[in-house]
Design an enzyme around this catalytic site. Structure first.
Site, PDB file in Angstrom:
ATOM      1  N   HIS A 234      13.888   7.267 -15.439  1.00  0.00           N
ATOM      2  CA  HIS A 234      14.011   6.358 -14.294  1.00  0.00           C
ATOM      3  C   HIS A 234      12.665   5.803 -13.858  1.00  0.00           C
ATOM      4  O   HIS A 234      12.528   5.319 -12.735  1.00  0.00           O
ATOM      5  CB  HIS A 234      14.699   7.025 -13.092  1.00  0.00           C
ATOM      6  CG  HIS A 234      16.073   7.545 -13.408  1.00  0.00           C
ATOM      7  ND1 HIS A 234      17.153   6.728 -13.598  1.00  0.00           N
ATOM      8  CD2 HIS A 234      16.523   8.803 -13.593  1.00  0.00           C
ATOM      9  CE1 HIS A 234      18.211   7.462 -13.878  1.00  0.00           C
ATOM     10  NE2 HIS A 234      17.858   8.726 -13.891  1.00  0.00           N
ATOM     11  N   GLU A 276      13.961  -4.923  -5.273  1.00  0.00           N
ATOM     12  CA  GLU A 276      14.510  -4.498  -6.563  1.00  0.00           C
ATOM     13  C   GLU A 276      16.023  -4.699  -6.574  1.00  0.00           C
ATOM     14  O   GLU A 276      16.710  -4.369  -5.599  1.00  0.00           O
ATOM     15  CB  GLU A 276      14.192  -3.020  -6.822  1.00  0.00           C
ATOM     16  CG  GLU A 276      12.705  -2.741  -6.915  1.00  0.00           C
ATOM     17  CD  GLU A 276      12.399  -1.339  -7.438  1.00  0.00           C
ATOM     18  OE1 GLU A 276      11.319  -1.167  -8.045  1.00  0.00           O
ATOM     19  OE2 GLU A 276      13.217  -0.423  -7.256  1.00  0.00           O
ATOM     20  N   GLU A 289      16.708  -1.629  -3.795  1.00  0.00           N
ATOM     21  CA  GLU A 289      15.824  -1.132  -2.735  1.00  0.00           C
ATOM     22  C   GLU A 289      14.644  -2.069  -2.581  1.00  0.00           C
ATOM     23  O   GLU A 289      14.415  -2.940  -3.417  1.00  0.00           O
ATOM     24  CB  GLU A 289      15.343   0.288  -3.029  1.00  0.00           C
ATOM     25  CG  GLU A 289      14.520   0.446  -4.295  1.00  0.00           C
ATOM     26  CD  GLU A 289      14.044   1.891  -4.492  1.00  0.00           C
ATOM     27  OE1 GLU A 289      14.889   2.799  -4.394  1.00  0.00           O
ATOM     28  OE2 GLU A 289      12.847   2.083  -4.726  1.00  0.00           O
ATOM     29  N   ASN A 291      10.507  -2.048  -2.026  1.00  0.00           N
ATOM     30  CA  ASN A 291       9.267  -1.281  -1.990  1.00  0.00           C
ATOM     31  C   ASN A 291       8.259  -2.022  -1.135  1.00  0.00           C
ATOM     32  O   ASN A 291       7.935  -3.174  -1.401  1.00  0.00           O
ATOM     33  CB  ASN A 291       8.723  -1.072  -3.400  1.00  0.00           C
ATOM     34  CG  ASN A 291       9.662  -0.211  -4.235  1.00  0.00           C
ATOM     35  OD1 ASN A 291      10.252   0.740  -3.725  1.00  0.00           O
ATOM     36  ND2 ASN A 291       9.829  -0.554  -5.482  1.00  0.00           N
ATOM     37  N   ARG A 293       5.046  -2.268  -0.607  1.00  0.00           N
ATOM     38  CA  ARG A 293       3.666  -2.072  -1.080  1.00  0.00           C
ATOM     39  C   ARG A 293       3.443  -2.958  -2.286  1.00  0.00           C
ATOM     40  O   ARG A 293       4.351  -3.615  -2.759  1.00  0.00           O
ATOM     41  CB  ARG A 293       3.486  -0.612  -1.501  1.00  0.00           C
ATOM     42  CG  ARG A 293       4.555  -0.206  -2.533  1.00  0.00           C
ATOM     43  CD  ARG A 293       4.287   1.129  -3.162  1.00  0.00           C
ATOM     44  NE  ARG A 293       5.449   1.688  -3.805  1.00  0.00           N
ATOM     45  CZ  ARG A 293       5.887   1.384  -5.022  1.00  0.00           C
ATOM     46  NH1 ARG A 293       5.256   0.477  -5.735  1.00  0.00           N
ATOM     47  NH2 ARG A 293       6.940   1.942  -5.530  1.00  0.00           N
ATOM     48  N   VAL A 296       3.121  -1.314  -9.156  1.00  0.00           N
ATOM     49  CA  VAL A 296       2.321  -1.015 -10.352  1.00  0.00           C
ATOM     50  C   VAL A 296       2.247  -2.252 -11.254  1.00  0.00           C
ATOM     51  O   VAL A 296       1.184  -2.606 -11.767  1.00  0.00           O
ATOM     52  CB  VAL A 296       2.936   0.166 -11.142  1.00  0.00           C
ATOM     53  CG1 VAL A 296       2.157   0.426 -12.421  1.00  0.00           C
ATOM     54  CG2 VAL A 296       3.007   1.423 -10.291  1.00  0.00           C
TER      55      VAL A 296
END
Lengths: 450, 71
Positions: A234, A276, A289, A291, A293, A296
């Site tokens: 995941h 997402e 969801e 995020n 921030r 990556v």
């Protein structure tokens, strides 16, 4: 603009934030644990403070130690990177209380999106489709009845979860109660709460996400999409922009962008975020969801837009409106194709961690290749931290060119001294669904079995 | 006697086995934490736990003996 920014992180992301600070004439200040005294992110910063022992609880996520370092070093802002304290509302508030700007969203938005079940309800109310599931967290006594309503197969997910922990797939009703118990106990251990909710399991979905920015002044921008369906445990391994999924049609994209833009503006969201989504085989897309921030995989978005997202984060945190940021456009300028591979210190067959020292780390020197590394030849990869060593990102005029360049980049890279996942990445690159640009989150399951 | 060694550097996250336990091949003896992952270390064969060489929270290196099993 800020004078001196403390970077509350380590590894490649801390080094990457330093680079943008330097370009903008801002001093960067690193923090480090005992294990990272000689680390690359410390060498790249203008100054550095030792904040504690190697385990993250005693250093990188110790709010007081990080903030004391910021105050003593005379920093006027903190960039949290990703992971660690980046989505911690208490930390953002603590920064505020000590007169230091937190470079990220408002604490309230971090907390709202940190509770996955609340995030779903909020986005549904703002007009986003969500994966069918339980309306709220489930209690033991009516859980089985709720599960019947949601339908099998289903997923049990932790309200405060992430990274696949506290998540259980349930195929049949007779497995439900045992899976529920197990999901609750692992969620409690990892996140301090055993709250869970249920979601219908989508079959072979694609992971699609949108890079968003808000300025807290009612403006919102969508900087295109990314596909992150190559995952193991995941967690993402390869990401690309734009998403190649053939059923993400122009019409669907336009509708999705409109929904997300109005949701982000409706929240009056500030700074960078990622929405997402899961796209199922029938072409239906659902909110998964948000995020709160920098992600990556943000470099693939930077490669196709020509923007520096860390610069945008700094400028928005300093109060500049979105519409005046360098490179701002509506719609944003997107051209070409970018693919990122995460280079992990792990066994390419079992995908288990492989800490150790790096004797050699070399990648080809090409204008279309970007390496965001947290380590260099001669450095240690410590078992205390995530196995991500570097991100190798390639750009091409189109997807076929990007694929060809990625192959050249991986074939021409040399890493010696520890096990790494480049052979695994090369297997993904050889897989027909990946070549075709039509792969879902189950792609690596087949590669590991064979 | 069979020594069960650590497959990699890490921290002992949880000690499951106790001295005197009868274990079967594949039973989890120790949970090792390395690079943010919990990795179970399993019994390589049936036996009895004769000695435990580590405690929860210990740092270990690859190849360190964690547990000794007797036949």
């Amino acid at each position: 603009m800020f004078q001196r920014v403390l970077i509350a992180n380590r590894g490649e992301i801390a080094a990457r934030v330093s680079r943008t600070c330097r370009r903008l004439g801002i001093e960067s200040h690193a923090v480090y644990s005992v294990a990272d005294a000689d680390a690359l992110h410390v060498r790249e910063a203008d100054g550095a403070t030792h904040i504690g022992a190697a385990p993250v609880a005693e250093s990188y996520i110790n709010v007081d130690a990080v903030l004391d370092a910021a105050v003593q070093a005379g920093c006027d802002a903190v960039h949290p990177g990703y992971g660690l304290l980046s989505e911690n509302g208490h930390f953002a508030q603590a920064c505020d209380e000590r007169g230091i700007t937190f470079i990220g969203p408002a604490a309230a938005h971090m907390e709202l999106m940190g509770n996955k079940n609340q995030a779903r309800a909020t986005m549904r109310d703002l007009g986003m489709p969500v994966i069918p599931g339980s309306a709220a967290t489930v209690a033991d006594d009516d859980a089985e009845a709720v599960a019947e309503e949601v339908g099998y197969p289903l997923l049990i997910k932790a309200s405060y979860g992430g990274g696949g922990i506290g998540m259980a797939t349930v195929k049949r009703p007779n497995q439900f109660s045992r899976s529920l118990r197990r999901a609750r106990s692992s969620a409690l251990r990892a996140f301090g709460s055993d709250e869970v909710y249920l979601e219908r399991l989508l079959v072979e979905p694609h992971h699609i996400e949108l890079q968003v920015f808000g300025d807290g002044q009612g403006n919102a921008a969508i900087l295109g999409d990314r596909e992150c369906s190559v995952q193991r445990r995941h967690q993402k391994v390869i990401e690309e922009a734009p998403a190649p999924a053939p059923h993400l049609t122009d019409e669907l994209r336009e509708r999705l962008y409109d929904q997300v833009r109005s949701a982000v503006a409706g929240l009056n969201y500030q700074n960078a975020g990622t929405v997402e989504c899961l796209l199922d085989a029938s072409g239906e897309i659902f909110f998964l969801e948000m995020n709160t921030r920098l992600q990556v995989e943000h470099p693939v978005t930077e490669m196709v837009t020509g923007l520096d997202l860390v610069e945008w984060q700094l400028r928005i945190a300093a109060g500049e409106p979105l519409t005046e940021l360098p490179g701002y456009g509506d719609p944003p300028p997107i051209s070409g194709h970018a693919i990122e591979t995460r280079i992990y210190a792990e066994d390419p067959e079992t995908l288990l961690p492989s800490p150790g020292s790096i004797d050699v780390l070399e990648v080809p020197d090409e204008p279309w290749l970007r390496l965001d590394a947290g380590v260099a030849s001669g450095d240690e990869v410590s078992h205390f931290y995530d196995p991500l060593m570097a991100k190798l990102i390639v750009y091409g005029a189109d997807r076929p060119e990007a694929l060809e360049r990625l192959r050249i980049a991986l074939d021409g890279s040399r890493i010696e001294g520890l096990k790494h996942n480049i052979p695994f990445l090369q297997r993904v690159l050889d897989a027909q669904p990946f070549i075709d640009g039509n792969y879902d989150v189950t792609l690596t399951d087949g590669l590991l079995k064979s | 006697m069979a020594d069960v060694k650590s497959p990699m550097a890490g921290t002992i996250f949880e000690l499951i086995a106790a001295v005197g336990d009868a274990v079967e091949e594949g039973d989890e003896l120790v949970i090792l934490e390395s690079m943010k992952m919990e990795i179970p270390v399993e019994a390589p064969s049936d036996g009895t736990v004769a000695e435990i060489h580590i405690a929860q929270g210990d740092q270990v290196q690859e190849g360190d003996v964690l547990v000794t099993l007797s036949e």
